[in-house]
Design a protein around this motif. Structure first.
Motif, PDB file in Angstrom:
ATOM      1  N   LYS A 226      -1.358 -29.940 -48.819  1.00 57.01           N
ATOM      2  CA  LYS A 226      -0.743 -28.872 -48.035  1.00 57.01           C
ATOM      3  C   LYS A 226       0.164 -29.482 -46.967  1.00 57.01           C
ATOM      4  CE  LYS A 226      -3.037 -25.532 -50.013  1.00 57.01           C
ATOM      5  NZ  LYS A 226      -2.360 -24.484 -50.757  1.00 57.01           N
ATOM      6  N   PRO A 227       1.477 -29.530 -47.218  1.00 59.31           N
ATOM      7  CA  PRO A 227       2.399 -30.074 -46.212  1.00 59.31           C
ATOM      8  C   PRO A 227       2.263 -29.395 -44.852  1.00 59.31           C
ATOM      9  CG  PRO A 227       3.535 -29.789 -48.297  1.00 59.31           C
ATOM     10  CD  PRO A 227       2.176 -29.148 -48.456  1.00 59.31           C
ATOM     11  N   ALA A 228       1.887 -28.128 -44.830  1.00 59.14           N
ATOM     12  CA  ALA A 228       1.735 -27.404 -43.559  1.00 59.14           C
ATOM     13  C   ALA A 228       0.638 -28.000 -42.684  1.00 59.14           C
ATOM     14  CB  ALA A 228       1.435 -25.931 -43.828  1.00 59.14           C
ATOM     15  N   LEU A 229      -0.304 -28.754 -43.270  1.00 60.07           N
ATOM     16  CA  LEU A 229      -1.389 -29.351 -42.489  1.00 60.07           C
ATOM     17  C   LEU A 229      -0.990 -30.658 -41.797  1.00 60.07           C
ATOM     18  CD1 LEU A 229      -4.507 -28.719 -44.766  1.00 60.07           C
ATOM     19  CD2 LEU A 229      -3.826 -27.508 -42.672  1.00 60.07           C
ATOM     20  N   TYR A 230       0.195 -31.182 -42.124  1.00 65.65           N
ATOM     21  CA  TYR A 230       0.644 -32.414 -41.471  1.00 65.65           C
ATOM     22  C   TYR A 230       0.927 -32.112 -40.000  1.00 65.65           C
ATOM     23  CZ  TYR A 230       3.469 -36.507 -40.316  1.00 65.65           C
ATOM     24  OH  TYR A 230       3.975 -37.628 -39.720  1.00 65.65           O
ATOM     25  N   HIS A 231       0.103 -32.643 -39.134  1.00 67.75           N
ATOM     26  CA  HIS A 231       0.171 -32.417 -37.679  1.00 67.75           C
ATOM     27  C   HIS A 231       0.165 -30.935 -37.310  1.00 67.75           C
ATOM     28  CE1 HIS A 231       0.277 -36.522 -36.451  1.00 67.75           C
ATOM     29  NE2 HIS A 231       1.261 -36.786 -37.284  1.00 67.75           N
ATOM     30  N   ALA A 232      -0.578 -30.143 -38.065  1.00 66.61           N
ATOM     31  CA  ALA A 232      -0.661 -28.701 -37.818  1.00 66.61           C
ATOM     32  C   ALA A 232      -1.482 -28.398 -36.576  1.00 66.61           C
ATOM     33  CB  ALA A 232      -1.301 -28.012 -39.019  1.00 66.61           C
TER      34      ALA A 232
ATOM     35  N   PRO B 162     -12.386 -38.209 -32.849  1.00 68.90           N
ATOM     36  CA  PRO B 162     -11.812 -39.502 -33.257  1.00 68.90           C
ATOM     37  C   PRO B 162     -11.622 -39.604 -34.773  1.00 68.90           C
ATOM     38  CG  PRO B 162     -14.106 -39.758 -32.615  1.00 68.90           C
ATOM     39  CD  PRO B 162     -13.742 -38.342 -32.325  1.00 68.90           C
ATOM     40  N   THR B 163     -10.946 -40.646 -35.210  1.00 72.13           N
ATOM     41  CA  THR B 163     -10.702 -40.825 -36.642  1.00 72.13           C
ATOM     42  C   THR B 163     -12.012 -40.767 -37.411  1.00 72.13           C
ATOM     43  OG1 THR B 163     -10.710 -43.226 -36.346  1.00 72.13           O
ATOM     44  CG2 THR B 163      -8.566 -42.143 -36.395  1.00 72.13           C
ATOM     45  N   GLY B 164     -11.969 -40.063 -38.528  1.00 73.70           N
ATOM     46  CA  GLY B 164     -13.143 -39.910 -39.384  1.00 73.70           C
ATOM     47  C   GLY B 164     -14.114 -38.833 -38.935  1.00 73.70           C
ATOM     48  N   ALA B 165     -13.934 -38.272 -37.764  1.00 72.46           N
ATOM     49  CA  ALA B 165     -14.854 -37.235 -37.284  1.00 72.46           C
ATOM     50  C   ALA B 165     -14.918 -36.112 -38.309  1.00 72.46           C
ATOM     51  CB  ALA B 165     -14.399 -36.698 -35.935  1.00 72.46           C
TER      52      ALA B 165
ATOM     53  N   ARG C 237     -11.118 -35.323 -39.823  1.00 74.81           N
ATOM     54  CA  ARG C 237      -9.892 -36.011 -39.403  1.00 74.81           C
ATOM     55  C   ARG C 237      -9.766 -37.262 -40.264  1.00 74.81           C
ATOM     56  NH1 ARG C 237      -8.433 -39.143 -33.792  1.00 74.81           N
ATOM     57  NH2 ARG C 237      -6.337 -39.757 -34.448  1.00 74.81           N
ATOM     58  N   HIS C 238      -8.557 -37.609 -40.639  1.00 74.03           N
ATOM     59  CA  HIS C 238      -8.338 -38.804 -41.459  1.00 74.03           C
ATOM     60  C   HIS C 238      -9.019 -40.016 -40.824  1.00 74.03           C
ATOM     61  CE1 HIS C 238      -5.467 -40.682 -38.696  1.00 74.03           C
ATOM     62  NE2 HIS C 238      -4.973 -39.457 -38.519  1.00 74.03           N
TER      63      HIS C 238
ATOM     64  N   ASN D 189      -5.115 -35.255 -35.621  1.00 80.72           N
ATOM     65  CA  ASN D 189      -5.123 -34.876 -34.207  1.00 80.72           C
ATOM     66  C   ASN D 189      -3.689 -34.747 -33.731  1.00 80.72           C
ATOM     67  OD1 ASN D 189      -7.612 -34.334 -33.216  1.00 80.72           O
ATOM     68  ND2 ASN D 189      -7.969 -36.348 -32.338  1.00 80.72           N
ATOM     69  N   PRO D 190      -3.428 -33.949 -32.713  1.00 79.89           N
ATOM     70  CA  PRO D 190      -4.397 -33.249 -31.873  1.00 79.89           C
ATOM     71  C   PRO D 190      -4.827 -31.906 -32.423  1.00 79.89           C
ATOM     72  CG  PRO D 190      -2.220 -32.934 -30.957  1.00 79.89           C
ATOM     73  CD  PRO D 190      -2.047 -33.843 -32.158  1.00 79.89           C
ATOM     74  N   GLY D 191      -4.174 -31.419 -33.463  1.00 78.30           N
ATOM     75  CA  GLY D 191      -4.469 -30.081 -33.975  1.00 78.30           C
ATOM     76  C   GLY D 191      -5.875 -29.906 -34.491  1.00 78.30           C
ATOM     77  N   ILE D 192      -6.411 -30.926 -35.174  1.00 77.24           N
ATOM     78  CA  ILE D 192      -7.742 -30.770 -35.760  1.00 77.24           C
ATOM     79  C   ILE D 192      -8.818 -30.687 -34.674  1.00 77.24           C
ATOM     80  CG2 ILE D 192      -8.320 -33.201 -36.156  1.00 77.24           C
ATOM     81  CD1 ILE D 192      -9.270 -32.236 -39.003  1.00 77.24           C
ATOM     82  N   ALA D 193      -8.628 -31.417 -33.577  1.00 81.04           N
ATOM     83  CA  ALA D 193      -9.592 -31.337 -32.464  1.00 81.04           C
ATOM     84  C   ALA D 193      -9.575 -29.945 -31.849  1.00 81.04           C
ATOM     85  CB  ALA D 193      -9.271 -32.391 -31.408  1.00 81.04           C
ATOM     86  N   ASP D 194      -8.394 -29.402 -31.653  1.00 80.12           N
ATOM     87  CA  ASP D 194      -8.263 -28.057 -31.101  1.00 80.12           C
ATOM     88  C   ASP D 194      -8.854 -27.030 -32.065  1.00 80.12           C
ATOM     89  OD1 ASP D 194      -7.377 -26.053 -29.264  1.00 80.12           O
ATOM     90  OD2 ASP D 194      -5.586 -25.745 -30.491  1.00 80.12           O
ATOM     91  N   PHE D 195      -8.552 -27.178 -33.337  1.00 80.94           N
ATOM     92  CA  PHE D 195      -9.079 -26.259 -34.342  1.00 80.94           C
ATOM     93  C   PHE D 195     -10.609 -26.301 -34.359  1.00 80.94           C
ATOM     94  CE2 PHE D 195     -10.072 -25.331 -38.917  1.00 80.94           C
ATOM     95  CZ  PHE D 195      -9.738 -23.979 -38.896  1.00 80.94           C
ATOM     96  N   ALA D 196     -11.178 -27.496 -34.353  1.00 77.55           N
ATOM     97  CA  ALA D 196     -12.645 -27.639 -34.364  1.00 77.55           C
ATOM     98  C   ALA D 196     -13.266 -26.939 -33.161  1.00 77.55           C
ATOM     99  CB  ALA D 196     -13.034 -29.114 -34.385  1.00 77.55           C
ATOM    100  N   GLN D 197     -12.688 -27.134 -31.994  1.00 77.91           N
ATOM    101  CA  GLN D 197     -13.237 -26.513 -30.790  1.00 77.91           C
ATOM    102  C   GLN D 197     -13.121 -24.995 -30.825  1.00 77.91           C
ATOM    103  OE1 GLN D 197     -11.747 -28.351 -27.157  1.00 77.91           O
ATOM    104  NE2 GLN D 197     -11.669 -30.308 -28.235  1.00 77.91           N
TER     105      GLN D 197
END
Length: 168
Positions: free
Chosen positions: A80-86, A133-136, A9-10, A109-117
């Motif tokens: 990848k523009p598709a990754l912006y809040h994906a 959280p940021t940087g995770a 995450r950024h 987030n919130p997409g990256i947290a969901d994706f990770a899980q």
């Protein structure tokens, strides 16, 4: 064959200018330090991406720019523009087109947290994993010949870190 995903995450972004569009928010000083620390952490453990898939938002680009100098032979970033809040489904769809054995994705987030899980079979023992959280940053391995074969629930956690926290 084993494929490796580094999912970041950024780092912490600035909210100093309330009129700035979300897409254009930069990292704050803490975020810049965290990105550099993440680069050192990745390099020290030999987690070296061969391909980087990054949201085109400023804070994700700056996160990668902070990480890259610590890595030997850092690859060019693919914005990848598709990754912006994906969401998780879009993130998996983008990942399935990757070609390197070790791929880094930088997103939001919130997409990256969901994706990770959803991408791992079992979450790491960290209270921060669910909120991402940021940087995770998650490092996960997959038994697959290509990224097109990767499915949710198949990743094995190798490592997980949040800047300023010990690795789990």
């Amino acid at each position: 064959m084993t494929l490796r995903l580094i999912l970041t995450r950024h780092a912490k972004s600035s909210w100093d200018d309330p009129l700035l569009p979300d897409h254009d928010r930069p990292l704050n000083a803490r975020g810049q330090r965290a990105a550099a620390d993440l680069g050192q952490w990745l390099a020290s453990r030999g987690y070296l991406p061969g391909e980087v898939l990054c949201s085109d938002a400023l804070r994700t680009r700056e996160t990668w720019a902070g990480i890259a100098p610590a890595l030997p032979a850092a690859p060019e970033v693919a914005l990848k523009p598709a990754l912006y809040h994906a969401g998780a489904d879009v993130m998996l769809a983008v990942l399935r087109h990757a070609t390197a054995d070790c791929v880094m994705m930088v997103g939001h987030n919130p997409g990256i947290a969901d994706f990770a899980q959803r991408i791992v079979a079992r979450a790491p023992a960290s209270a921060d994993f669910a909120r991402y959280p940021t940087g995770a940053t998650l490092v996960a391995d997959f038994s697959a010949a290509t990224w097109a074969e990767v499915k949710f629930g198949t990743g094995a956690v190798v490592d997980f870190i949040v800047p300023r926290e010990p690795a789990v």
